[in-house]
Design a protein around this motif. Structure first.
Motif, PDB file in Angstrom:
ATOM      1  N   UNK A 144       0.754  -1.331   0.110  1.00 32.89           N
ATOM      2  CA  UNK A 144      -0.018  -0.041   0.130  1.00 32.89           C
ATOM      3  C   UNK A 144       0.934   1.170  -0.010  1.00 32.89           C
ATOM      4  N   UNK A 145       0.447   2.248  -0.682  1.00 34.45           N
ATOM      5  CA  UNK A 145       1.057   3.628  -0.782  1.00 34.45           C
ATOM      6  C   UNK A 145       1.163   4.360   0.517  1.00 34.45           C
ATOM      7  N   UNK A 146       2.306   5.009   0.641  1.00 32.43           N
ATOM      8  CA  UNK A 146       2.364   5.802   1.873  1.00 32.43           C
ATOM      9  C   UNK A 146       1.829   6.958   1.635  1.00 32.43           C
ATOM     10  N   UNK A 147       0.566   7.373   2.258  1.00 26.46           N
ATOM     11  CA  UNK A 147      -0.038   8.536   1.715  1.00 26.46           C
ATOM     12  C   UNK A 147      -0.515   9.486   3.239  1.00 26.46           C
ATOM     13  N   UNK A 148       0.098  10.702   3.412  1.00 28.93           N
ATOM     14  CA  UNK A 148      -0.163  11.320   4.641  1.00 28.93           C
ATOM     15  C   UNK A 148      -0.571  12.840   3.969  1.00 28.93           C
ATOM     16  N   UNK A 149      -1.109  13.682   4.988  1.00 31.53           N
ATOM     17  CA  UNK A 149      -2.073  14.820   4.309  1.00 31.53           C
ATOM     18  C   UNK A 149      -0.933  15.581   3.546  1.00 31.53           C
ATOM     19  N   UNK A 150       0.493  15.442   3.428  1.00 28.07           N
ATOM     20  CA  UNK A 150       1.214  16.314   2.473  1.00 28.07           C
ATOM     21  C   UNK A 150       1.423  15.672   1.068  1.00 28.07           C
ATOM     22  N   UNK A 156      -8.910  -3.369 -16.372  1.00 24.81           N
ATOM     23  CA  UNK A 156      -8.572  -2.155 -17.346  1.00 24.81           C
ATOM     24  C   UNK A 156      -7.558  -2.547 -18.477  1.00 24.81           C
ATOM     25  N   UNK A 157      -7.584  -1.935 -19.730  1.00 28.10           N
ATOM     26  CA  UNK A 157      -6.765  -2.043 -20.709  1.00 28.10           C
ATOM     27  C   UNK A 157      -5.257  -1.775 -20.114  1.00 28.10           C
ATOM     28  N   UNK A 158      -5.117  -0.514 -19.151  1.00 31.82           N
ATOM     29  CA  UNK A 158      -3.705  -0.101 -18.914  1.00 31.82           C
ATOM     30  C   UNK A 158      -3.346  -0.769 -17.602  1.00 31.82           C
ATOM     31  N   UNK A 159      -3.672  -1.861 -17.246  1.00 38.84           N
ATOM     32  CA  UNK A 159      -3.659  -2.270 -15.804  1.00 38.84           C
ATOM     33  C   UNK A 159      -2.161  -2.655 -15.446  1.00 38.84           C
ATOM     34  N   UNK A 160      -1.299  -2.802 -16.667  1.00 42.97           N
ATOM     35  CA  UNK A 160       0.008  -2.962 -16.326  1.00 42.97           C
ATOM     36  C   UNK A 160       0.811  -1.681 -15.947  1.00 42.97           C
ATOM     37  N   UNK A 161       0.172  -0.582 -16.237  1.00 40.53           N
ATOM     38  CA  UNK A 161       0.738   0.640 -15.725  1.00 40.53           C
ATOM     39  C   UNK A 161       0.574   1.142 -14.391  1.00 40.53           C
ATOM     40  N   UNK A 162      -0.384   0.089 -13.378  1.00 38.43           N
ATOM     41  CA  UNK A 162      -0.548   0.303 -12.276  1.00 38.43           C
ATOM     42  C   UNK A 162       0.517  -0.490 -11.309  1.00 38.43           C
ATOM     43  N   UNK A 163       0.873   0.204 -10.233  1.00 44.44           N
ATOM     44  CA  UNK A 163       1.843  -0.067  -9.021  1.00 44.44           C
ATOM     45  C   UNK A 163       0.957  -1.305  -8.231  1.00 44.44           C
TER      46      UNK A 163
END
Ligand code: NAD
Ligand code: ZN
Length: 238
Positions: free
Chosen positions: A1-7, A211-218
């Motif tokens: 999972x991505x690191x997401x904070x308020x910045x 989706x068509x571009x699934x490979x572009x997702x991490x």
């Protein structure tokens, strides 16, 4: 999972799939037909020239449908995410329904236009016209210049999407790019993920089918947006 904070700068791109659980049909569920119509018959400027009545009635039916649908938990989860991120959040939607706005999303770009709005091709004014008198199968005249026929404020195939420079600039600068409920067939929307990647963004996808571009997702989560997105946003916020 991505690191997401308020910045963290986050751009979200949504498509028809996010509104499916509200009862609005997507495009490609029905073999490339949109509510039983071929795209070229209802969603091009040539169709509007050749057969304005059919196009008008098609869009009036889509506009009336908005009165009977409600935002779902996926639309609401994006409002929670925007509250958490503030100005670091931008929502770009390909949807022409008004469910993101009604859920409460504020920093929102409708790149393919909005069903709620009618536009004059002569004086270029736009009108948010959703009262009963504007939702019949009769054409609506322009109150400013008298043109007898306003058109839907929709970006049809062969027309240029709205606010693209704002969109590209946000996508180039974002840290995380999230696609939700979009098949990746319609350009330039489907190419935004490439711009995000080239600029180093982490890309997340949520969609019922690949989706068509699934490979572009991490990172890709397969399933219904209304079930997956609220959980994902909760994890980010906590
Ligand atoms: P699309 O119809 O091509 O693809 C929809 C995608 O959503 C599919 O990949 C499908 O697997 C997925 N999906 C379906 N139900 C889902 C769910 N519950 N949760 C998550 N994903 C789900 O849609 P698109 O990529 O947005 O391209 C279609 C074009 O059609 C857009 O340009 C849009 O303007 C227009 N359109 C808009 C609406 C709307 O405003 N609600 C509806 C139909 C078409
Ligand atoms: Zn006018």
């Amino acid at each position: 999972m991505a690191e997401i904070d308020s910045n963290t700068k986050v751009v979200v791109l949504t498509g028809a799939g996010i509104s499916a659980e509200s009862g609005i049909r997507t495009f490609r569920d029905a073999d490339g037909l949109w509510e039983n119509h071929a795209i070229e018959d209802v969603a091009t400027p040539y169709a509007w020239q050749a057969n304005p009545e059919l196009v008008w009635q098609f869009y009036q039916a889509r506009r009336r449908q908005l009165l009977g649908v409600e935002p779902n938990s996926a639309h609401r989860a994006l409002v929670d995410l925007e509250r958490f991120l503030g100005d670091n959040f931008l929502l770009v939607t390909q949807n022409v329904d008004d469910l993101h706005g009604r859920a409460g999303s504020k920093n929102l770009i409708h790149m393919h236009g909005e069903l709620r709005i009618l536009r004059c091709e002569k004086c270029h004014e736009t009108f948010d016209y959703m009262s009963n008198e504007h939702l019949t199968d009769q054409y609506v005249a322009c109150p400013s210049c008298g043109n007898e026929r306003l058109r839907p404020h929709i970006v049809w195939f062969h027309e240029v999407p709205l606010q693209m420079s704002e969109i590209y600039s946000a996508v180039e600068q974002c840290d995380v790019f999230i696609t939700i409920g979009t098949s990746g067939h319609v350009y330039p929307a489907a190419g935004l993920i490439e711009v995000a990647r080239q600029n180093g963004a982490y890309c997340i996808g949520i969609n019922l089918d690949n989706p068509m571009n699934i490979d572009l997702h991490d990172e890709f989560l397969q399933g219904k947006a209304g079930e997956l997105l609220p959980k994902y946003v909760k994890k980010i916020i906590n």
